[in-house]
Enzyme design. Structure first.
Site, mmCIF file in Angstrom:
data_model
loop_
_atom_site.group_PDB
_atom_site.id
_atom_site.type_symbol
_atom_site.label_atom_id
_atom_site.label_comp_id
_atom_site.label_asym_id
_atom_site.label_seq_id
_atom_site.Cartn_x
_atom_site.Cartn_y
_atom_site.Cartn_z
ATOM 1 N N ASP A 101 71.439 58.500 35.074
ATOM 2 C CA ASP A 101 71.408 57.091 34.662
ATOM 3 C C ASP A 101 72.781 56.708 34.115
ATOM 4 O O ASP A 101 73.787 57.238 34.579
ATOM 5 C CB ASP A 101 70.283 56.914 33.618
ATOM 6 C CG ASP A 101 69.649 55.545 33.676
ATOM 7 O OD1 ASP A 101 70.332 54.584 33.301
ATOM 8 O OD2 ASP A 101 68.485 55.418 34.107
ATOM 9 N N PRO B 263 69.553 58.199 16.340
ATOM 10 C CA PRO B 263 68.903 58.866 15.211
ATOM 11 C C PRO B 263 67.548 59.484 15.562
ATOM 12 O O PRO B 263 67.190 60.519 15.015
ATOM 13 C CB PRO B 263 68.723 57.733 14.196
ATOM 14 C CG PRO B 263 69.712 56.711 14.578
ATOM 15 C CD PRO B 263 69.901 56.808 16.050
ATOM 16 N N ASP B 264 66.808 58.844 16.463
ATOM 17 C CA ASP B 264 65.463 59.364 16.759
ATOM 18 C C ASP B 264 65.487 60.427 17.864
ATOM 19 O O ASP B 264 64.466 60.750 18.443
ATOM 20 C CB ASP B 264 64.519 58.216 17.126
ATOM 21 C CG ASP B 264 63.064 58.537 16.783
ATOM 22 O OD1 ASP B 264 62.804 59.650 16.296
ATOM 23 O OD2 ASP B 264 62.191 57.682 17.026
ATOM 24 N N ASP C 229 79.258 63.804 33.260
ATOM 25 C CA ASP C 229 79.537 62.394 33.521
ATOM 26 C C ASP C 229 80.264 62.311 34.863
ATOM 27 O O ASP C 229 81.446 62.671 34.956
ATOM 28 C CB ASP C 229 80.409 61.843 32.384
ATOM 29 C CG ASP C 229 80.821 60.391 32.597
ATOM 30 O OD1 ASP C 229 80.630 59.876 33.732
ATOM 31 O OD2 ASP C 229 81.333 59.781 31.649
ATOM 32 N N ASP D 162 83.737 64.031 33.396
ATOM 33 C CA ASP D 162 83.914 64.936 32.257
ATOM 34 C C ASP D 162 82.533 65.432 31.816
ATOM 35 O O ASP D 162 81.528 65.098 32.437
ATOM 36 C CB ASP D 162 84.679 64.250 31.107
ATOM 37 C CG ASP D 162 83.954 63.025 30.573
ATOM 38 O OD1 ASP D 162 82.721 63.080 30.429
ATOM 39 O OD2 ASP D 162 84.611 62.003 30.308
ATOM 40 N N HIS E 208 70.783 51.531 29.010
ATOM 41 C CA HIS E 208 69.659 51.765 29.912
ATOM 42 C C HIS E 208 69.207 53.227 29.878
ATOM 43 O O HIS E 208 68.025 53.528 29.679
ATOM 44 C CB HIS E 208 70.102 51.355 31.323
ATOM 45 C CG HIS E 208 69.020 51.335 32.346
ATOM 46 N ND1 HIS E 208 68.753 52.407 33.177
ATOM 47 C CD2 HIS E 208 68.142 50.381 32.695
ATOM 48 C CE1 HIS E 208 67.765 52.099 33.997
ATOM 49 N NE2 HIS E 208 67.375 50.863 33.722
ATOM 50 N N ASN F 184 58.032 62.807 13.709
ATOM 51 C CA ASN F 184 59.097 63.055 12.731
ATOM 52 C C ASN F 184 59.204 61.926 11.711
ATOM 53 O O ASN F 184 60.214 61.802 11.039
ATOM 54 C CB ASN F 184 60.438 63.235 13.454
ATOM 55 C CG ASN F 184 60.844 62.012 14.257
ATOM 56 O OD1 ASN F 184 60.003 61.156 14.551
ATOM 57 N ND2 ASN F 184 62.110 61.911 14.631
ATOM 58 N N VAL G 109 59.935 62.011 47.284
ATOM 59 C CA VAL G 109 60.122 61.399 45.969
ATOM 60 C C VAL G 109 58.815 60.741 45.525
ATOM 61 O O VAL G 109 58.066 60.214 46.347
ATOM 62 C CB VAL G 109 61.259 60.349 46.030
ATOM 63 C CG1 VAL G 109 61.370 59.574 44.727
ATOM 64 C CG2 VAL G 109 62.583 61.028 46.350
ATOM 65 N N SER H 291 62.205 50.762 36.037
ATOM 66 C CA SER H 291 63.004 51.787 35.342
ATOM 67 C C SER H 291 62.245 52.361 34.162
ATOM 68 O O SER H 291 62.398 53.538 33.831
ATOM 69 C CB SER H 291 64.299 51.190 34.785
ATOM 70 O OG SER H 291 65.189 50.877 35.796
#
Lengths: 458, 104
Positions: A165, A180-181, A192, A197, A206, A220, A319, A396
């Protein structure tokens, strides 16, 4: 993508769940939601009792010395255990638990110090209810009977889902911040392919949202839940900041995920493609075929044109092509349909409000609720650290629900993509015309039936 | 004056009689002609794009998109018209395919 559309922060300065639950807002058909967000951090049910810490002293420490140390750390009163030099310390007003713990842990006579956690009754047998404050707004999980599903299978890190993505907010690197989550979520080394990299950070929003649906840290006491939260994620960036990529990089990304090894194992069992195009590609088709031959299941979005056509590569026979339904289990207006459609999953409709925590409309748009960063702040200020919970809609968003189910089925012991696809299709709840149809494919995925019927719990 | 009123009422009656018969026919044929014009424009644009080896959205063939299309914004639920989208990217396509506006 236009950044001029306004951001709608529902709960801007909100600190608690009570406020969240009580907030209502009328929806209008012509409302334009860039995104609707809920700000973090919030804590619904506390993990720890406020103002209390537990400290255990070494046996040689006398009560008088212990008392001095506790007072120095901010203790007001203390209750001694009947079974040893362990104390429950009530802190003076104004003293933070973290500060008190820091002080106690540096004292030589202290064996350990910890916050006083909240103990709760065990879950009902076969049911797992996560303690994430906004989980109640994840109608898309409830639609899939997630709590019963988690009672069967939560996944583990032996199974990984590669998210091809725009990247994922999975690490602190340069201007990028880990969401954070994603605190307890395990990430495998990604790549990437846009910038070539090893830092597949998200610069769009997205990919992070999609990945969160699969394996957001769950139970949590923060934010929302992920469907296969025990599984690992692999960030593979094949779309740029505008959400655009090419056949070449998608094929590269598939091959990367399939060939990745760790300790001699191939942990990636599922590839999530919340992307597609209008034309076909031999390189992508062959990469998908290689993935299938290697035992990896590929799940892809049917597309958002609202037309009788399934996007490529969702239309490929190897797929699992995923369409979207809204909160009523009606085909979402944007969701593509056609003969290659495999199943549908909740993708939402931002203009509708049919869902809510108690099964009644709650005044919020029926998008898929997950964590990601604010794309407007990212574009305007170059910051990728403004995280909120966003309602987003599309095939998506439906696709990662199916990718998560596929991952859980692998954890159940199924190893072949054809068997995974059959398990998902054969147990789906039939919608629309009896039997398979082009609008819903085999129907709405039913994780509980799939996981009960196949693999370990058979 | 009565003659004028009579003439007026006859004219109105004629107009009312004609209205139920003519209006739907006109509306249908107008709608059909709009559809036909749109189809012609789409066909012209598809040809223009194909000549330049571009995909239906005006990007190079082989481009992939988040959600499968650039015409749907998943954050807003808004659909964008394909012709408008492509014309913004390629003004030359608009010159080639969009019907010329009538000069005022």
């Amino acid at each position: 993508m236009s950044r001029a559309i306004r951001l709608l922060a529902f709960f801007g300065a909100l600190a608690g769940v009570a406020g969240f639950a009580g907030h209502r807002r009328d929806l209008k058909a012509d409302d334009v939601y860039r995104v609707a967000s809920i700000r973090i951090p919030e804590r619904g049910r506390r993990a720890y009792r406020p103002g209390e810490v537990i400290v255990q002293f070494k046996d040689a420490v006398g009560d008088r010395d212990a008392s001095d140390m506790m007072r120095e750390a901010g203790g007001r009163t203390a209750r001694r255990s009947r079974f040893g030099p362990r104390f429950l310390v009530h802190l003076d007003d104004g003293f933070e638990i973290a500060d008190a713990l820091d002080r106690l842990r540096t004292m030589p006579g202290v064996e350990f110090a910890e916050p006083n956690g909240v103990a709760r009754a065990f879950q009902s047998a076969g049911i797992f209810t996560p303690h994430d404050p906004f989980y109640t707004s994840q109608w898309h999980f409830k639609m899939l009977n997630s709590e019963r599903m988690w009672g069967i299978q939560k996944g583990d890190t032996s199974v990984a889902v590669a998210v091809l993505d725009t990247g994922i907010a999975y690490e602190d690197f340069g201007p990028y911040r880990k969401a954070p989550d994603f605190g307890g979520t395990v990430f495998l080394p990604g790549h990437d392919f846009i910038n070539d990299d090893d830092h597949a950070n998200d610069d769009n929003f997205h990919g992070t949202h999609v990945a969160s649906t699969i394996a957001e840290a769950t139970d949590n006491n923060v934010g929302v839940a992920g469907l296969a939260f025990g599984c690992a994620l692999m960030p593979v960036k094949v779309l740029d900041a505008e959400g655009v990529g090419s056949f070449f990089v998608v094929a590269e990304g598939i091959d990367y995920a399939v060939n990745f090894t760790q300790n001699g194992q191939h942990p990636v069992k599922v590839i999530n493609l919340s992307l597609g195009g209008d034309t076909t590609s031999t390189s992508v088709r062959q990469a998908v075929d290689r993935a299938t031959a290697a035992g990896v299941t590929v799940v892809a979005a049917a597309g958002n044109d609202g037309e009788n056509k399934i996007s490529f590569p969702a239309a490929l026979p190897n797929v699992i092509g995923v369409g979207a339904v809204d909160g009523r289990k009606v085909r979402a207006p944007y969701s593509n349909f056609g003969p290659e459609l495999s199943v549908v999953a909740p993708g939402g409709d931002i203009r509708r409000d049919d869902t809510g925590p108690d099964g009644v409309p709650d005044g919020r748009p029926d998008g898929v609720l997950q964590q990601t960063f604010d794309p407007d702040v990212a574009e305007q200020e170059g910051r990728y650290d403004e995280f909120h919970y966003f309602f987003v809609v599309g095939t998506s968003q439906a696709t990662p629900h199916v990718a998560a189910l596929a991952a859980l089925l692998y954890r159940q012991g199924i190893t072949q993509p054809a068997a995974i696809k059959a398990a998902i299709e054969n147990t789906a709840d039939d919608l629309g015309a009896p039997g398979r149809d082009d609008t819903f494919g085999h129907g709405l995925i039913n994780p509980v039936t799939a996981l009960k019927g196949y693999g370990l719990n058979q | 004056m009565p003659a004028v009123e009579l003439l007026l009422s006859l004219l109105l009656a004629g107009a009312l009689d004609a209205a139920p018969k003519d209006k739907p026919v006109t509306s249908k044929s107008k709608s059909a002609s709009v559809k036909a014009a749109r189809a012609r424009e789409e066909k012209c644009l598809d040809g223009w794009l194909a000549e330049r080896k571009l995909d239906p959205y005006g990007m190079p063939e082989g481009t992939m998109y988040a959600g499968g299309t650039p015409l749907f914004d998943e954050a807003t639920g808004r659909q964008i018209d394909r012709l408008e989208y492509v014309y913004r990217k390629h003004p030359a396509a608009k010159t080639a395919c969009a019907p010329a506006r009538k000069a005022r």
